[in-house]
Design an enzyme around this catalytic site. Sequence first.
Site, PDB file in Angstrom:
ATOM      1  CG  ASP A 194      12.458  21.067  28.401  1.00 23.38           C
ATOM      2  OD1 ASP A 194      11.401  21.440  28.960  1.00 23.38           O
ATOM      3  OD2 ASP A 194      13.377  21.850  28.105  1.00 23.38           O
ATOM      4  CG  HIS A 195       9.041  19.998  33.646  1.00 23.14           C
ATOM      5  ND1 HIS A 195      10.156  20.706  33.963  1.00 23.14           N
ATOM      6  CD2 HIS A 195       8.007  20.742  34.084  1.00 23.14           C
ATOM      7  CE1 HIS A 195       9.824  21.822  34.581  1.00 23.14           C
ATOM      8  NE2 HIS A 195       8.517  21.882  34.664  1.00 23.14           N
ATOM      9  CG  HIS A 240      11.894  24.581  31.085  1.00 18.69           C
ATOM     10  ND1 HIS A 240      12.109  23.254  30.860  1.00 18.69           N
ATOM     11  CD2 HIS A 240      12.131  24.772  32.410  1.00 18.69           C
ATOM     12  CE1 HIS A 240      12.448  22.660  31.995  1.00 18.69           C
ATOM     13  NE2 HIS A 240      12.477  23.571  32.946  1.00 18.69           N
TER      14      HIS A 240
HETATM   15  C1  BG6 Z   1      12.603  23.723  36.617  1.00 20.88           C
HETATM   16  C2  BG6 Z   1      13.534  24.773  37.158  1.00 20.88           C
HETATM   17  O1  BG6 Z   1      13.164  23.102  35.495  1.00 20.88           O
HETATM   18  O2  BG6 Z   1      11.368  24.336  36.261  1.00 20.88           O
HETATM   19  C3  BG6 Z   1      12.912  25.459  38.362  1.00 20.88           C
HETATM   20  O3  BG6 Z   1      14.755  24.162  37.535  1.00 20.88           O
HETATM   21  C4  BG6 Z   1      11.551  26.002  38.021  1.00 20.88           C
HETATM   22  O4  BG6 Z   1      13.748  26.504  38.854  1.00 20.88           O
HETATM   23  C5  BG6 Z   1      10.690  24.930  37.353  1.00 20.88           C
HETATM   24  O5  BG6 Z   1      10.939  26.428  39.217  1.00 20.88           O
HETATM   25  C6  BG6 Z   1       9.404  25.538  36.827  1.00 20.88           C
HETATM   26  O6  BG6 Z   1       8.548  24.530  36.377  1.00 20.88           O
HETATM   27  P1  BG6 Z   1       6.979  24.774  36.298  1.00 20.88           P
HETATM   28  O7  BG6 Z   1       6.460  23.542  35.654  1.00 20.88           O
HETATM   29  O8  BG6 Z   1       6.502  24.951  37.715  1.00 20.88           O
HETATM   30  O9  BG6 Z   1       6.771  26.017  35.504  1.00 20.88           O
END
Ligand code: BG6
Length: 509
Positions: A184-185, A247
């Site tokens: 989960d990044h 997230h």
């Molecule tokens: C991803 C979603 O997991 O996270 C995207 O699938 C979203 O829709 C993205 O744009 C947002 O990531 P960050 O790091 O730019 O907030």
Amino acid sequence: MNKTENQMLIIFGASGDLTARKLIPAIYDLYKGKHLPENFIVLGASRSNITDKEFRNKVVHESAFLADDVSKEENNYINEFSDKLFYEDLGDDYDTDYDRLSKRISDLNSKYNTNNNYIFYLSTPPSLYEAIAKNLCDAGLTDESDGWKRIIVEKPFGYSLETAKDLNTGLQKYFKEKQIYRIDHYLGKETVQNLLVTRFANSIFEPLWNRNYIHHIEITNAETVGVEKRGGYYDKSGALRDMFQSHLLQIVSLIVMEPPINSTAEEIRNEKVKALKSLRIMRDEESLYTNTVKGQYVASKIDGKEVKGYREEDGVNADSRTETFAAIKFFVDNWRWKDIPFYVRTAKCMPTKVTEVVIHFKTPHHQVYKDQDIANMDNKLIIRIQPDEGILVKFGVKVPGQGFKVERANLDFQYSSLVDSNIMDAYERLLLDAMQGDATLYARADEVEAAWAFVDPILDYWADKNVKTYGYSAGTWGPENADQLLEGDHGFRNPGPRLTDESGFCEIN
Ligand code: BG6
């Protein structure tokens, strides 16, 4: 510092977008930061018929995502990196026998001394996870007798509680839970990890971190972009599945959790699961009606430029009711949080890109200096996840002069002020953790299932055509009635691009 052992990273779906956009740049940063072990190679595998050289050109030499580095650095330095990358064509189908793949892995392993330590990264649709795991197992590639084996899987991890359970059982047939890393990044973001440090490495916040001092908590996750080229995927997913279930509930778990016994992966994850299980699941129609708002962006003009509505986006159904805006109010049924409302919203096509957590403290029990505007004058702790990462405390100070007029002042910390702040990108950090066998920042099966258990009834309710999907003009803060979720005179705080901006920001012309 943990040791990174010699190893090979095998990426399934290597000709896809994620590999070029995130994975290879993250590995390049690890190379630049000298974090890679002495013997390390990457083997890309997918269904494209390309050579090692073509793969290297695609993801390094001609990649838009590494263009800056490639132009800045010496050729030798870039070549030394790209020489670590290899490619294997899997043929027409991921679900095939992996004898050829296994032979290639074994040859590369012998030649580059990667000690039979393998990470399999599945950057493929989740529907393929189980088949890939099975084929790896059949080819003897999951056996740990001669070196460790780990598997990283990407989101979406399931589509509902049932499908998430199926995925977990599917993977666990071939890999032990401790070998499985669910990425989960958001957990790779410094500021998300700093939630743990803010809470548990200080003595000034934790005593106040409960129902006695906190009035309510809001989390905003806003993006300026629409669904871009991902309409096909997004239309089947929506904001609740795409952002909230993963997230945002991860962020919630870090705010809600009890202090862990220590900082090991299992202890931290035990507390996170307990936190997620304590979210009050809304099952009856009245709670779902009162506590959830679903919206979708419609066409508008931002800074003089026409912006498409969601239904006009490629891959999206012309009469789609999929949400691009979701706002949820909920409670947490435990000793610490009883009766304290949490408000979480996430959306595409908002006025600015921002993710922040706002802790609103209760006003003093006895008001000596009577303020009129309680909603704006309460003490707030704002934890800014991105961008302009930092922490802001809003507190009252005396306005100089006669009498005792109180004004709000800001006390802020910005990450950019740290001289030595080489903030690792989320994928870089998470890949390095998996390479070192540290699963703290990866989601465990029970965490993922607890998150789905909370989200499932909302999804079921929202699938009903009678539930309203409110339109909002692209570039605004979403449907107005979302503010009605908040109790009392409060509304959502609409933050600006910078941490210290006053709220109420909107960029639309
Ligand atoms: C991803 C979603 O997991 O996270 C995207 O699938 C979203 O829709 C993205 O744009 C947002 O990531 P960050 O790091 O730019 O907030």
